[in-house]
Design a protein around this motif. Structure first.
Motif, PDB file in Angstrom:
ATOM      1  N   ILE A  35      21.214 -37.145  80.883  1.00 18.93           N
ATOM      2  CA  ILE A  35      21.103 -37.333  79.433  1.00 18.93           C
ATOM      3  C   ILE A  35      20.088 -36.353  78.866  1.00 18.93           C
ATOM      4  CG2 ILE A  35      20.368 -38.914  77.623  1.00 18.93           C
ATOM      5  CD1 ILE A  35      23.012 -39.732  78.686  1.00 18.93           C
ATOM      6  N   SER A  36      18.940 -36.255  79.539  1.00 15.17           N
ATOM      7  CA  SER A  36      17.892 -35.340  79.095  1.00 15.17           C
ATOM      8  C   SER A  36      18.380 -33.903  79.094  1.00 15.17           C
ATOM      9  CB  SER A  36      16.661 -35.491  79.999  1.00 15.17           C
ATOM     10  OG  SER A  36      15.619 -34.621  79.602  1.00 15.17           O
ATOM     11  N   LEU A  37      19.055 -33.513  80.176  1.00 19.39           N
ATOM     12  CA  LEU A  37      19.574 -32.151  80.276  1.00 19.39           C
ATOM     13  C   LEU A  37      20.620 -31.881  79.199  1.00 19.39           C
ATOM     14  CD1 LEU A  37      19.802 -29.450  81.788  1.00 19.39           C
ATOM     15  CD2 LEU A  37      21.457 -30.555  83.325  1.00 19.39           C
ATOM     16  N   GLY A  38      21.530 -32.833  78.999  1.00 19.05           N
ATOM     17  CA  GLY A  38      22.586 -32.645  78.018  1.00 19.05           C
ATOM     18  C   GLY A  38      22.062 -32.533  76.596  1.00 19.05           C
ATOM     19  N   VAL A  39      21.151 -33.417  76.222  1.00 19.01           N
ATOM     20  CA  VAL A  39      20.591 -33.372  74.865  1.00 19.01           C
ATOM     21  C   VAL A  39      19.800 -32.088  74.658  1.00 19.01           C
ATOM     22  CG1 VAL A  39      18.986 -34.495  73.271  1.00 19.01           C
ATOM     23  CG2 VAL A  39      20.543 -35.879  74.643  1.00 19.01           C
ATOM     24  N   GLY A  40      19.015 -31.704  75.675  1.00 16.40           N
ATOM     25  CA  GLY A  40      18.256 -30.457  75.567  1.00 16.40           C
ATOM     26  C   GLY A  40      19.159 -29.248  75.389  1.00 16.40           C
ATOM     27  N   LEU A  41      20.275 -29.200  76.129  1.00 15.56           N
ATOM     28  CA  LEU A  41      21.217 -28.089  76.008  1.00 15.56           C
ATOM     29  C   LEU A  41      21.886 -28.062  74.640  1.00 15.56           C
ATOM     30  CD1 LEU A  41      22.958 -28.052  79.517  1.00 15.56           C
ATOM     31  CD2 LEU A  41      21.431 -26.308  78.549  1.00 15.56           C
ATOM     32  N   ILE A  42      22.250 -29.234  74.128  1.00 13.70           N
ATOM     33  CA  ILE A  42      22.886 -29.290  72.814  1.00 13.70           C
ATOM     34  C   ILE A  42      21.957 -28.725  71.744  1.00 13.70           C
ATOM     35  CG2 ILE A  42      23.648 -30.865  70.995  1.00 13.70           C
ATOM     36  CD1 ILE A  42      24.808 -32.644  73.191  1.00 13.70           C
ATOM     37  N   GLN A  91      21.407 -24.783  72.404  1.00  8.52           N
ATOM     38  CA  GLN A  91      22.595 -23.995  72.124  1.00  8.52           C
ATOM     39  C   GLN A  91      22.972 -24.022  70.646  1.00  8.52           C
ATOM     40  OE1 GLN A  91      24.230 -21.973  74.346  1.00  8.52           O
ATOM     41  NE2 GLN A  91      22.480 -22.501  75.643  1.00  8.52           N
ATOM     42  N   SER A  92      22.527 -25.054  69.943  1.00  8.49           N
ATOM     43  CA  SER A  92      22.800 -25.141  68.506  1.00  8.49           C
ATOM     44  C   SER A  92      21.755 -24.428  67.669  1.00  8.49           C
ATOM     45  CB  SER A  92      22.881 -26.617  68.080  1.00  8.49           C
ATOM     46  OG  SER A  92      23.885 -27.303  68.804  1.00  8.49           O
ATOM     47  N   GLY A  93      20.761 -23.844  68.340  1.00 10.49           N
ATOM     48  CA  GLY A  93      19.703 -23.154  67.619  1.00 10.49           C
ATOM     49  C   GLY A  93      18.670 -24.073  67.008  1.00 10.49           C
ATOM     50  N   LEU A  94      18.682 -25.340  67.407  1.00 10.67           N
ATOM     51  CA  LEU A  94      17.718 -26.311  66.901  1.00 10.67           C
ATOM     52  C   LEU A  94      16.510 -26.361  67.826  1.00 10.67           C
ATOM     53  CD1 LEU A  94      20.207 -29.197  66.020  1.00 10.67           C
ATOM     54  CD2 LEU A  94      19.198 -27.546  64.441  1.00 10.67           C
ATOM     55  N   PRO A  95      15.318 -26.627  67.281  1.00 11.38           N
ATOM     56  CA  PRO A  95      14.130 -26.671  68.140  1.00 11.38           C
ATOM     57  C   PRO A  95      14.146 -27.878  69.069  1.00 11.38           C
ATOM     58  CG  PRO A  95      13.587 -27.372  65.904  1.00 11.38           C
ATOM     59  CD  PRO A  95      14.998 -26.857  65.863  1.00 11.38           C
ATOM     60  N   VAL A  96      13.836 -27.649  70.338  1.00 10.65           N
ATOM     61  CA  VAL A  96      13.686 -28.743  71.306  1.00 10.65           C
ATOM     62  C   VAL A  96      12.280 -29.294  71.140  1.00 10.65           C
ATOM     63  CG1 VAL A  96      13.728 -29.383  73.738  1.00 10.65           C
ATOM     64  CG2 VAL A  96      15.338 -27.667  72.873  1.00 10.65           C
ATOM     65  N   HIS A  97      12.173 -30.489  70.604  1.00  6.44           N
ATOM     66  CA  HIS A  97      10.877 -31.048  70.210  1.00  6.44           C
ATOM     67  C   HIS A  97      10.886 -32.549  70.477  1.00  6.44           C
ATOM     68  CE1 HIS A  97       7.561 -32.195  67.415  1.00  6.44           C
ATOM     69  NE2 HIS A  97       7.097 -31.004  67.732  1.00  6.44           N
TER      70      HIS A  97
END
Length: 279
Positions: A119-126, A129-135
C-alpha cells in the motif's frame, strides 16, 4: 464454596503467560528507561534516575523527536476526523441496498489484507508519477486512511445494523427533517460508538509505520523517527522516548474511555428522568 477445577488454574496460568508476552517488552523498555547516566541498552541496570527523560528535552545530536511527534499528532487528528466523518456517511449509505454495494463492501475489506508495505509503495508511486509531492500530510495521509477507514466502516455497519429505526420514525412524525433527525437523534445515540471509531483512527495512525514508510517524504513521523534512531542511538534515551509515547497512547485511550463513560451516564440519567416524568 465450590472448589475450582484444575482446568481453571491451567487456563489462568496460560492467560498470565499471554499477558507477560503481550506487555513484557513494553515493561522491559520502561524499566530500562529509568537507568542512571551511565546506563546502557541492556540489563543489568546502572543506577536509577530520570536522566534520560530529562535528556529528551535537550538538544538532540541525532533525530527530530519533537518535530516528528508534532507531525504524528497532527496526522493522527486528521485521520481521526476523516475516518469518523466518512465512516458515518458510509454507514448511513449502506443502510439500504444499492447497485454495487456488495462490490464496494468487499473492496473496502480487501484493503485490510493487502500487505501494508505494498500500500505504501503503491500510494508513493501514484503521487510521484502524478507529479504530486510525496509528503506526510498528503500521500502519508492517504495511505493511512486505507488502514483506518475499513475499521471505521465495519464498526458503523455493525452499529447501524442494530439501530432501532423507531427513533427516526418518531422524529419524522414530529416534523423533523432528514438532517435534523441525523443531528438531534442519530448522532447523539451513536456518540459512544463514534468515539470508538475516533480512537481507532487516531491510535492506528499515531502508531502506523509500514504504510507511512514510503509516503512520508523527507519528514518523518514519530514511528519512522524511532526506527531511524535504533540504528544510531546507543543510549537509553530511546527507551525513555518509547516510555513517554506509550504513556501518551494510554492517556489518549483513558480520555476517550472517560468521555464514553460520561456520555453513557448522562444518557442513562436522561432516560431515567424521562421515565419519571411519564409516571
Amino acid at each position: 464454596m465450590d472448589k475450582r477445577s484444575r482446568s481453571f488454574y491451567v487456563l489462568a496460568c496460560f492467560f498470565a503467560l499471554f499477558l507477560v508476552f503481550l506487555y513484557g517488552p513494553t515493561i522491559t523498555i520502561a524499566i530500562l528507561s529509568f537507568q542512571g547516566p551511565q546506563g546502557g541498552l541492556t540489563f543489568p541496570m546502572r543506577g536509577v534516575s530520570l536522566h534520560w527523560f530529562h535528556d529528551l528535552f535537550e538538544q538532540q545530536a541525532v533525530g527530530d523527536i519533537w518535530g516528528s511527534f508534532s507531525r504524528s499528532l497532527l496526522l493522527g487528528l486528521m485521520v481521526m476526523a476523516t475516518t469518523v466523518v466518512v465512516s458515518v456517511m458510509g454507514g448511513l449509505a449502506f443502510r439500504k441496498r444499492f447497485p454495487g454495494s456488495g462490490v464496494i463492501f468487499y473492496l473496502i475489506v480487501t484493503s485490510l489484507v493487502i500487505p501494508s508495505i505494498l500500500i505504501s509503495l503503491g500510494v508513493g508511486l501514484i503521487f510521484s508519477q502524478s507529479g504530486l509531492p510525496v509528503h506526510w500530510a498528503t500521500s502519508g495521509f492517504g495511505s493511512q486512511l486505507t488502514w483506518t477507514l475499513p475499521f471505521g466502516l465495519l464498526i458503523m455497519f455493525a452499529v447501524f445494523n442494530r439501530f432501532d429505526k423507531s427513533y427516526e420514525e418518531a422524529a419524522r412524525d414530529q416534523g423533523a427533517t432528514s438532517w435534523q433527525t441525523i443531528r438531534h437523534v442519530i448522532l447523539p445515540i451513536i456518540a459512544p460508538m463514534l468515539l470508538g471509531v475516533a480512537l481507532f483512527g487516531f491510535t492506528l495512525s499515531y502508531d502506523e509505520f509500514a504504510r507511512t514508510l514510503l509516503t512520508a517524504g523527507s519528514y518523518n513521523t514519530l514511528p519512522l523517527e524511532i526506527y531511524g534512531m535504533t540504528t544510531n542511538v546507543t543510549t537509553p534515551v530511546i527507551f525513555a522516548l518509547g516510555t513517554l509515547t506509550t504513556g501518551f497512547s494510554f492517556l489518549i485511550i483513558g480520555l476517550f474511555l472517560a468521555v464514553v463513560v460520561t456520555l453513557n451516564r448522562r444518557r442513562s440519567r436522561l432516560g431515567s428522568d424521562a421515565g419519571q416524568g411519564l409516571v
